[in-house]
Write a protein that holds these residues in place. Sequence first.
Motif, short mmCIF file in Angstrom:
data_model
loop_
_atom_site.label_atom_id
_atom_site.label_comp_id
_atom_site.label_asym_id
_atom_site.label_seq_id
_atom_site.Cartn_x
_atom_site.Cartn_y
_atom_site.Cartn_z
N LEU A 440 0.87 -1.18 0.00
CA LEU A 440 0.00 0.00 0.00
C LEU A 440 0.90 1.23 0.00
O LEU A 440 1.83 1.32 0.81
CB LEU A 440 -0.92 0.02 1.22
CG LEU A 440 -1.92 1.20 1.28
CD1 LEU A 440 -2.83 1.19 0.06
CD2 LEU A 440 -2.74 1.15 2.57
N THR A 441 0.63 2.16 -0.91
CA THR A 441 1.40 3.40 -0.98
C THR A 441 0.66 4.50 -0.22
O THR A 441 -0.56 4.46 -0.07
CB THR A 441 1.60 3.85 -2.44
OG1 THR A 441 0.32 4.05 -3.04
CG2 THR A 441 2.37 2.80 -3.22
N GLY A 442 1.44 5.49 0.23
CA GLY A 442 0.85 6.61 0.96
C GLY A 442 1.91 7.63 1.33
O GLY A 442 3.11 7.43 1.09
N GLU A 443 1.49 8.71 1.93
CA GLU A 443 2.41 9.80 2.25
C GLU A 443 3.25 9.52 3.49
O GLU A 443 4.33 10.09 3.64
CB GLU A 443 1.63 11.10 2.43
CG GLU A 443 0.97 11.59 1.14
CD GLU A 443 0.26 12.91 1.33
OE1 GLU A 443 0.35 13.48 2.44
OE2 GLU A 443 -0.37 13.38 0.38
N SER A 444 2.76 8.70 4.40
CA SER A 444 3.51 8.41 5.61
C SER A 444 3.13 7.03 6.13
O SER A 444 2.08 6.48 5.77
CB SER A 444 3.23 9.45 6.70
OG SER A 444 1.89 9.34 7.14
N ALA A 446 2.26 6.25 9.19
CA ALA A 446 1.08 6.35 10.05
C ALA A 446 -0.19 6.36 9.23
O ALA A 446 -1.18 5.70 9.57
CB ALA A 446 1.18 7.60 10.92
N LEU A 447 -0.18 7.11 8.13
CA LEU A 447 -1.36 7.19 7.28
C LEU A 447 -1.68 5.84 6.65
O LEU A 447 -2.85 5.43 6.57
CB LEU A 447 -1.13 8.24 6.19
CG LEU A 447 -2.35 8.66 5.36
CD1 LEU A 447 -3.39 9.33 6.24
CD2 LEU A 447 -1.93 9.60 4.24
N VAL A 448 -0.64 5.14 6.22
CA VAL A 448 -0.85 3.84 5.60
C VAL A 448 -1.33 2.80 6.62
O VAL A 448 -2.27 2.04 6.37
CB VAL A 448 0.46 3.35 4.93
CG1 VAL A 448 0.32 1.91 4.45
CG2 VAL A 448 0.82 4.26 3.76
N GLU A 449 -0.71 2.79 7.79
CA GLU A 449 -1.08 1.80 8.79
C GLU A 449 -2.52 1.98 9.27
O GLU A 449 -3.19 1.00 9.62
CB GLU A 449 -0.14 1.90 9.99
CG GLU A 449 1.23 1.29 9.74
CD GLU A 449 2.11 1.34 10.97
OE1 GLU A 449 2.85 0.36 11.20
OE2 GLU A 449 2.07 2.35 11.71
N TYR A 462 -2.00 -11.08 7.14
CA TYR A 462 -1.24 -10.93 5.91
C TYR A 462 -0.30 -9.73 6.02
O TYR A 462 -0.71 -8.64 6.41
CB TYR A 462 -2.17 -10.72 4.71
CG TYR A 462 -2.85 -11.98 4.23
CD1 TYR A 462 -2.25 -12.80 3.28
CD2 TYR A 462 -4.09 -12.37 4.75
CE1 TYR A 462 -2.87 -13.96 2.83
CE2 TYR A 462 -4.71 -13.52 4.32
CZ TYR A 462 -4.09 -14.32 3.36
OH TYR A 462 -4.72 -15.46 2.94
N GLU A 463 0.97 -9.93 5.68
CA GLU A 463 1.94 -8.84 5.72
C GLU A 463 1.74 -7.92 4.52
O GLU A 463 1.52 -8.38 3.40
CB GLU A 463 3.36 -9.41 5.70
CG GLU A 463 4.45 -8.35 5.78
CD GLU A 463 5.86 -8.94 5.80
OE1 GLU A 463 6.83 -8.16 5.74
OE2 GLU A 463 5.97 -10.19 5.87
N VAL A 464 1.84 -6.63 4.76
CA VAL A 464 1.67 -5.62 3.70
C VAL A 464 2.89 -4.69 3.71
O VAL A 464 3.28 -4.17 4.76
CB VAL A 464 0.38 -4.79 3.90
CG1 VAL A 464 0.26 -3.73 2.80
CG2 VAL A 464 -0.84 -5.70 3.91
N LEU A 465 3.48 -4.49 2.54
CA LEU A 465 4.57 -3.53 2.41
C LEU A 465 4.03 -2.11 2.49
O LEU A 465 2.98 -1.80 1.90
CB LEU A 465 5.30 -3.72 1.09
CG LEU A 465 6.01 -5.05 0.86
CD1 LEU A 465 6.61 -5.11 -0.54
CD2 LEU A 465 7.10 -5.28 1.91
N ILE A 466 4.74 -1.24 3.20
CA ILE A 466 4.34 0.15 3.37
C ILE A 466 5.29 1.02 2.56
O ILE A 466 6.46 1.18 2.92
CB ILE A 466 4.37 0.55 4.85
CG1 ILE A 466 3.42 -0.36 5.65
CG2 ILE A 466 3.99 2.02 5.03
CD1 ILE A 466 3.52 -0.16 7.15
N LEU A 467 4.81 1.56 1.45
CA LEU A 467 5.65 2.31 0.51
C LEU A 467 5.28 3.78 0.56
O LEU A 467 4.17 4.17 0.18
CB LEU A 467 5.47 1.77 -0.91
CG LEU A 467 5.69 0.25 -1.07
CD1 LEU A 467 5.45 -0.17 -2.51
CD2 LEU A 467 7.10 -0.15 -0.62
#
Length: 640
Positions: A440-444, A446-449, A462-467
């Motif tokens: 999942l992409t996002g600006e930060s 915290a916002l993504v989580e 399920y593990e998700v990459l934070i980009l």
Amino acid sequence: MGSSVETLEFQAETRQLLRLVIHSIYSNKDIFLRELISNASDALDKLRLESLTDSSLTETADTTNLHISLEVDKDARTLTVRDNGIGMTRDDLVELIGTIAKSGTATLLKKIKEAKDAATAESLIGQFGVGFYSAFMVADKVTLRTRRAGTDSGTQWESDGEGTYDIQAVDGLPVGTSVILHLKPADSEDGLADYLSEPKIRQIVKQYSDFIRWPIRMATERTDAEGETTSDLDTLNSMKALWARPRTEVTEDEYNEFYQQISLDWQPPAETIHMRAEGTFEYEALLFIPSQAPFDLFSRETKRGVQLYVKRVFIMDDCEALMPNYLRFVKGVVDAHDLSLNVSREILQHDRQIRGVRRRLVKKVLGAIKDMQSKDAERYAKVWEQFGRPLKEGLVEDTDNTEALLELVSAASTHDPEKTTTLREYVERMKDGQDTIYYLTGESRALVENSPHMEAFAAKGYEVLILTDPIDEVWVDQVPSFDGHRLQSIAKGQVDLDESADGEKETDADKAQREQDFATLLPWLTTTLSDHVKQVRLSSRLTTSAACIVGDAHDVTPTLEKMYRAMGQQIPPVKRILELNPTHPLINALRTAHAQSADDPALAENAELIYGSALLAEGGDLPDPARFTRLLTDRLTRTL
């Protein structure tokens, strides 16, 4: 004593070509000295090599003290570049120095005139070996005296670079070549420095010829405290070309000192890469990966590329042809034994050799970072922290090295709140039956989580990459998979984890009943919110939130849309999909209210509030913040 002088006249076409060489090709007049020193170095190399197979040469030439001398005569305003190398015969002079007067000049000049741009013209001129003629940029007259090793007499060549040149036999010359420049007056407006000045000569030698293997000597005068003047013979160049020495003979301190010299970075490099290529095309390279990113790494004006030398002669400072843009942080030197250059040695010809060198350099740099990743994780983590963003640019620019770059990618993920993970480590932790890498992409972070899209994935482990880098929005669309596993955004397309939140498998009957329950609400919402979304559907990715907004599999993300607009590229607005959580009380209440009174205008306002809340939850911008605030205020007022 010598024979009579023979005066030869340049052809008309040759005069035009010579004028072009003198006045148009070279962008910096200082390089005349580089050219003459380079020629002298070549002459010394030839004498050393030929003397190995022809011992008779040593009868006339001294091979024990090969060197280049620079001699200044301020009274006569001459600068002499002298070597005791192989020298030339009269025929050599006509063949080498007189190349410009050969037949075929008219044809070449015609091609130059037909060339559409200066670069093409320079490439054509490069067919002539005319580096020697750069001397006429700074001299009114050039006198060349030479005697070839193994011969008894010498030859003198002289010209003012205009219509004629003189050539004659001269007796009593030493073996080697002397080029005597009768210098023009210094003229700052015309770019002519004072080439009789010792500091200026030292500066040019240091910049262009510092690593020539032969000593470059010049007599310098010094005055002591008592007013007495003495003359000393100084060696101007260091001759310490680290890249030409075996790695076992170079200390870490020497590497660090050289890196600081070429990069102006006072911290030691994170990695040193010393390589030598042999075969049909030989070169040495000494590359450095810095330990800290420069402040202008992402500036448009950032200069990139490594220093290029040919036979230890400096050619250019930032050779972009040898290093791709995404490796612009790499510093170092490439020294080629033979390279296709134009006449001014300032523009590289993009031929097969250059492309081959570039490929090998890139693979060597990426391989060094990969070794760092496997052998020194802490050092790799620091390098990735500093240069991960430009390396990820390579996933967009360099398709030939996609797999190597993917192996280097390190990203935050839901697996660990502190440490990053590589794609390889992610794959090794994948759940049984999982064949997709989720991100999942996002600006930060915290916002993504806290994004609603994360809910079902977190609930089901399920593990998700934070980009969160801007470049992440681009490369994930360019790279379809890693090691056979598809990369998928959890904010795009349909996501079916095939389980309910409590871990029980959802039956087909349950799905069919759910679709029937919302059969009238979903089309109504799609119509009501048609200005903002293209579809409203039920979600399998939500557990606690009422709604979220997702895109189709190939839609441009809102963040990427903003980036394009910030760069001045207008793209059509992309309508996305509103997904509803069928188990949420608000959504069920809306379904019940719609079934009882579909014409109630308050239902449409509720729909707008649900859409606006979903948009805010993902960090998006409301289309009409004032209207959303008014609707929300009215709703709150009615509940009090």
